[in-house]
Scaffold this active site. Structure first.
Site, short mmCIF file in Angstrom:
data_model
loop_
_atom_site.label_atom_id
_atom_site.label_comp_id
_atom_site.label_asym_id
_atom_site.label_seq_id
_atom_site.Cartn_x
_atom_site.Cartn_y
_atom_site.Cartn_z
NE ARG A 118 0.46 8.22 5.95
CZ ARG A 118 0.46 7.51 6.75
NH1 ARG A 118 1.64 7.55 7.68
NH2 ARG A 118 -0.47 6.54 7.11
CE LYS A 174 -5.61 2.03 8.20
NZ LYS A 174 -4.50 2.77 7.27
CD GLU A 228 -2.21 1.13 2.94
OE1 GLU A 228 -2.71 0.20 3.62
OE2 GLU A 228 -2.42 2.52 3.57
C1 3PG Z 1 -1.38 3.68 8.48
O1 3PG Z 1 -1.31 4.57 7.83
O2 3PG Z 1 -1.80 2.74 8.08
C2 3PG Z 1 -0.41 3.58 9.59
O3 3PG Z 1 0.33 5.11 9.70
C3 3PG Z 1 0.44 2.53 9.76
O4 3PG Z 1 0.86 2.46 11.11
P1 3PG Z 1 2.09 1.84 11.62
O5 3PG Z 1 3.12 2.93 11.16
O6 3PG Z 1 1.80 2.13 13.44
O7 3PG Z 1 2.44 0.60 11.30
#
Ligand code: 3PG
Length: 221
Positions: free
Chosen positions: A51, A135, A47
Site C-alpha cells: 500500500r 484469507k 505481512e
Molecule cells: C488487511 O489488509 O488485511 C486489513 O486492512 C487489516 O485489517 P485491520 O486493519 O482491521 O486489522
C-alpha cells in the site's frame, strides 16, 4: 523449491504462531527495527502490504537483515507486484480478494499464496486452483465468527486466516475455530505507531497477542 514444499514450510510456521501482523510501512528505514520489535514480542512472521511505495524495499531489508522472520507481501493486486515481492524476498503473498492473475503468477513461480475470500463462490474458485488456505476478508464487517463458521462448514479441508477488525478482544474467539489457521491484523503494529517509531509499544502489543494465541485452542483442521 516446489510450490508444495514452500507452502508446507510457510504454513507450518504460520500455524505455529497463529498470527500474521499486517504492516503499512511508509519509510523503509523503519522495516528492520520493526521486524526486530515483532521478533522480541515473540512473533517471527509479518505481512508487508503493497500500500506504500516503500513496501518492496522494506521486504528486501527484512529478508536480508532479519532472516529469522518469515516475511510476506500483502495487498498484492497485480502480477507486477507479485513479481516485485518475490524478487525482494517475500516468502508468501496475500491479497484482499481472489485475483486470478496474482494467484496464477504465484503458482507458476512456487510462491505460497493466500488470496482473500468472503463467499462460497470465491472459496470454490480458490479450491479449483488447488488452494486450501485462504484469507477471510474483511472478517468482522462480513459477519465475524458466526459467518465464518457457516461459510466454512461445507468445506472440510479449507482453513482460513481471518483478517479485518480483529484485535485482542475477539482474537481468541476466532482462534478457537478449527478452521482458523491464524489471524491477521494491523492492531499489533498500526501504521501510526510504525510512523512514530513506537517500537516498544509494538513489542508489548505483539507480546500480548502472542500470549492470547498461545492459550487459544482450535486450528489444526
Ligand atoms: C488487511 O489488509 O488485511 C486489513 O486492512 C487489516 O485489517 P485491520 O486493519 O482491521 O486489522
Amino acid at each position: 523449491m516446489t510450490t508444495e514444499h514452500a507452502m508446507t514450510e510457510v504454513l507450518e510456521r504460520i500455524r505455529r504462531v497463529r498470527l500474521v501482523p499486517v504492516l503499512v510501512i511508509d519509510d523503509a528505514a523503519a522495516a528492520v527495527p520493526l521486524a526486530r520489535a515483532l521478533l522480541e514480542g515473540g512473533l517471527p512472521c509479518a505481512e508487508v502490504t503493497f500500500r506504500t511505495a516503500a513496501a518492496e524495499e522494506a521486504i528486501r531489508r527484512i529478508a536480508g537483515e532479519v532472516p529469522e522472520l518469515l516475511v510476506g507481501a500483502g495487498t498484492v493486486l497485480t502480477r507486477e507486484q507479485a513479481a516485485a515481492a518475490r524478487a525482494a524476498g517475500a516468502r508468501f503473498v496475500v491479497s484482499p480478494g481472489f485475483g486470478p492473475a496474482v494467484v496464477d503468477h504465484c503458482l507458476e513461480h512456487g510462491v505460497p499464496v493466500f488470496p482473500g475470500v468472503c463467499t462460497p463462490t470465491e472459496i470454490e474458485m480458490a479450491l479449483a486452483k488447488g488452494l486450501s488456505t485462504l484469507k477471510f476478508f474483511p472478517a468482522e464487517p462480513a459477519g465475524g465468527v458466526r459467518y465464518l463458521k457457516a461459510v466454512a462448514a461445507p468445506y472440510g479441508t479449507v482453513e482460513f486466516i481471518p483478517t479485518g477488525g480483529i484485535g485482542p478482544a475477539n482474537l481468541a474467539e476466532y482462534l478457537a475455530l478449527r478452521c482458523v489457521a491464524a489471524c491477521g491484523g494491523s492492531w499489533m503494529a498500526p501504521a501510526d505507531w510504525i510512523a512514530e517509531r513506537a517500537f516498544g509499544r509494538i513489542r508489548e502489543e505483539t507480546a500480548r497477542a502472542v500470549e492470547i494465541a498461545r492459550q487459544a485452542k482450535g486450528g489444526a483442521r
